[in-house]
Design a protein around this motif. Structure first.
Motif, PDB file in Angstrom:
ATOM      1  N   ILE A 156     -11.551   4.382   7.850  1.00  0.00           N
ATOM      2  CA  ILE A 156     -10.299   4.572   7.120  1.00  0.00           C
ATOM      3  C   ILE A 156      -9.080   4.254   7.990  1.00  0.00           C
ATOM      4  N   ARG A 157      -7.987   3.935   7.317  1.00  0.00           N
ATOM      5  CA  ARG A 157      -6.700   3.859   7.998  1.00  0.00           C
ATOM      6  C   ARG A 157      -5.967   5.178   7.801  1.00  0.00           C
ATOM      7  N   ASP A 158      -5.985   5.655   6.554  1.00  0.00           N
ATOM      8  CA  ASP A 158      -5.190   6.816   6.191  1.00  0.00           C
ATOM      9  C   ASP A 158      -5.876   7.534   5.039  1.00  0.00           C
ATOM     10  N   VAL A 159      -6.052   8.853   5.166  1.00  0.00           N
ATOM     11  CA  VAL A 159      -6.649   9.614   4.073  1.00  0.00           C
ATOM     12  C   VAL A 159      -5.689  10.707   3.640  1.00  0.00           C
ATOM     13  N   LYS A 160      -5.308  10.693   2.385  1.00  0.00           N
ATOM     14  CA  LYS A 160      -4.476  11.746   1.776  1.00  0.00           C
ATOM     15  C   LYS A 160      -5.294  12.402   0.670  1.00  0.00           C
ATOM     16  N   SER A 198      -7.323   7.049  -0.224  1.00  0.00           N
ATOM     17  CA  SER A 198      -7.496   6.555   1.141  1.00  0.00           C
ATOM     18  C   SER A 198      -7.162   5.081   1.218  1.00  0.00           C
ATOM     19  N   THR A 199      -6.813   4.627   2.414  1.00  0.00           N
ATOM     20  CA  THR A 199      -6.721   3.198   2.676  1.00  0.00           C
ATOM     21  C   THR A 199      -7.687   2.869   3.808  1.00  0.00           C
ATOM     22  N   TRP A 200      -8.055   1.591   3.885  1.00  0.00           N
ATOM     23  CA  TRP A 200      -9.179   1.221   4.759  1.00  0.00           C
ATOM     24  C   TRP A 200      -8.722   0.681   6.096  1.00  0.00           C
ATOM     25  N   ALA A 201      -9.596   0.865   7.067  1.00  0.00           N
ATOM     26  CA  ALA A 201      -9.381   0.292   8.397  1.00  0.00           C
ATOM     27  C   ALA A 201      -9.498  -1.227   8.330  1.00  0.00           C
ATOM     28  N   LYS A 246     -13.892  -1.349   8.782  1.00  0.00           N
ATOM     29  CA  LYS A 246     -13.882  -1.006   7.355  1.00  0.00           C
ATOM     30  C   LYS A 246     -15.302  -0.785   6.830  1.00  0.00           C
TER      31      LYS A 246
END
Lengths: 122, 412
Positions: free
Chosen positions: B260-264, B268-271, B276
């Motif tokens: 992941i890049r960012d998890v809320k 989430s957004t991916w690395a 990824k």
């Protein structure tokens, strides 16, 4: 090679289909594609006659020969109670985890025959 | 046979401790390299060193061990990228092996790009790992799965390709070297033909990457997949190579840490590539071990490995052919890799393997995870002798002698 296995492989007992079997089942060993078909003639709570056909290695076909020789004439209930270990004991040899599947193929087909017969009557 | 090649193979045997083993008092003749190769000392030592001195999780924490483990893990990726001439190490995705690599492509690229009316083309000589994922996906997505036929000679029927490759073909996924027939498929030519109709290409390199130079850019492969354990590396590690634009457009395969890049709470957004596709703690030691395997093979030279196996094949093919009642599957010796599958009259492959084992010879027996191919040739199973860089002509002689003994034992 185990001489008893080789003997049963080259000169199988109970080889060939029965003319009028009570039950017939076929199964394959998914690991090698070997197949065994077993015919049983059941009467008076006993396995009156048995026959097999199939293609496979010496162990799977010798196991069919030895197994059917052993169970013919015996009460169905007693044969149903046989475990995998009982089957392996009949072969009386060291068998690794891979070849166990060969050794137990006829036994699983036989048990499927008897399960089918039971379901058919209930 | 050139003495230089043989001398080198004999010297390389010393790198593989297991080759000194005795099986039932006889020297081990290991001819089951198509299933898995043996491991050289540098790979074994790398694994041992990693656990002894560097073990930590990767891309986490900021302590010395974690830095060391991460450096080793990413250096291995660089070695592997160079080994297959990938344009960038970010296009080398670590997986558990060929099977997971194909499942990854099926479940990410496949789900995003396949539907009713589309076709996926595979061949009759595929390993189950390049058949079953497509069966599963076809049943869910409703595309059509088609097969390139195999000729009686064990070659792909290239004439049939004209009808099979159409604008409906979205993917052509084929085995580079058949694990049963040994056939070396003309991968660059097949890829070009698929690209001409707009199809993407996945090349199953499980039996090619360990045995010959493979260059993803020369092949123009969209995806190349292979396993570490068949090329001197550990089990549990494999590779998916992909073209950058394809990998970037593909959704992730598994969700979890690391990818992941960012998890809320909301999403989430991916690395970035390659992480990824590498969710969770990866097989770190195995990846580093594969890096060591690739360095080892690079040191020997893949051109030499290929040449040596071709020489063994040239020796073994006619020797086996001389055995009465023995039938070799697949093409003649010039269009195949260093493996020979065969059937022997009156001896079931399992029995053959058992008798050979008593002579210390390890071969594969069964359908080799290629049931449709065995069905195609009307047989249920075969035996396979597969060579690697450490095999010698003396071992071929031992194999042939043991085969003749098996015939004597099982003769009716």
């Amino acid at each position: 090679m185990n001489p008893v296995i080789l003997e049963h492989y080259k000169h199988p007992r109970r080889h060939g289909a029965l003319a009028a079997p009570t039950v017939r089942r076929r199964d394959v060993n998914p690991f090698c594609g070997d197949e065994v078909t077993i015919d049983l003639l059941l009467a008076n709570g006993r396995i009156e006659d048995a026959g097999f056909d199939g293609r496979g290695c010496s162990l799977s076909l010798a196991a069919a020969s030895i197994l059917l020789d052993n169970v013919t004439g015996r009460p169905i209930d007693a044969v149903r109670r046989m475990s995998s270990d009982d089957m392996l004991a009949l072969l009386d040899m060291e068998i690794g985890p891979i070849r166990r599947k060969c050794a137990l193929l006829p036994f699983s087909v036989l048990q499927a025959c008897l399960a089918e017969e039971k379901n058919g009557h209930e | 046979m050139k003495t230089t090649t043989l001398d080198r193979a004999a010297a390389l045997r010393a790198d593989f401790p297991i080759l000194a083993r005795k099986i039932g008092g006889r020297r081990l003749v290991y001819l089951d390299n198509g299933a898995t190769s043996q491991k050289p000392e540098p790979v074994i030592r790398t694994l041992d060193d990693y656990y002894r001195f560097h073990n930590a999780n990767v891309h986490r924490g900021a302590h010395t061990l974690s830095e060391e483990a991460t450096t080793l893990y990413e250096q291995a990726r660089l070695h592997i990228a160079r080994f297959i001439n990938a344009p960038s190490d970010t296009q080398v995705i670590y997986t558990s092996g060929t099977t997971e690599s194909i499942n990854l492509v099926a479940n990410t690229w496949g789900r995003a790009n396949l539907g009713p009316g589309d076709e996926v083309l595979i061949t009759e000589m595929e390993h189950h790992s390049n058949i079953v994922p497509w069966h599963i996906l076809r049943d869910q997505l409703g595309f059509t799965l088609r097969y390139v036929p195999v000729t009686d000679d064990g070659l792909l029927d290239e004439d049939a390709l004209d009808d099979l490759l159409t604008e409906r073909t979205k993917l052509f996924s084929f085995i580079h070297v058949s694990n049963v027939l040994g056939t070396v498929n003309p991968a660059a030519e097949l890829t070009a033909r698929a690209h001409a109709v707009g199809a993407k290409v996945l090349i199953d390199g499980a039996q090619s990457v360990p045995h010959m130079p493979v260059d993803v850019q020369a092949l123009d492969a969209d995806f190349l997949v292979f396993s570490g354990h068949k090329m001197c590396g550990p089990t549990g590690i494999g590779v998916l190579y992909g073209k950058r634009e394809l990998l970037e457009a593909m959704p992730p395969f598994k969700g979890g840490g690391e990818m992941i890049r960012d998890v809320k709470m909301s999403g989430s957004t991916w690395a970035d590539l390659p992480h990824k596709f590498e969710a969770g703690t990866p097989p770190i030691a195995q990846a580093i071990g594969l890096g060591a395997a690739v360095e080892y093979l690079t040191g020997i030279g893949m051109a030499w490995v290929h040449e040596h196996e071709q020489e063994l094949l040239a020796y073994a093919y006619p020797r086996l052919g001389e055995i009465e009642g023995l039938r070799i599957l697949g093409p003649g010796p010039t269009r195949r890799s260093g493996l020979i599958s065969f059937i022997l009259d009156d001896v079931h492959p399992h029995d053959l393997a058992a008798v050979l084992d008593q002579a210390g010879v390890a071969v594969r027996a069964g359908h080799h995870c290629a049931q449709p191919l065995h069905d195609r040739f009307g047989i249920s199973a075969s035996a396979r002798a597969s060579f690697y860089l450490y095999n010698t002509p003396e071992e071929v002689d031992i194999l042939c002698a043991a085969l003749e003994k098996a015939q004597d034992i099982f003769a009716f």
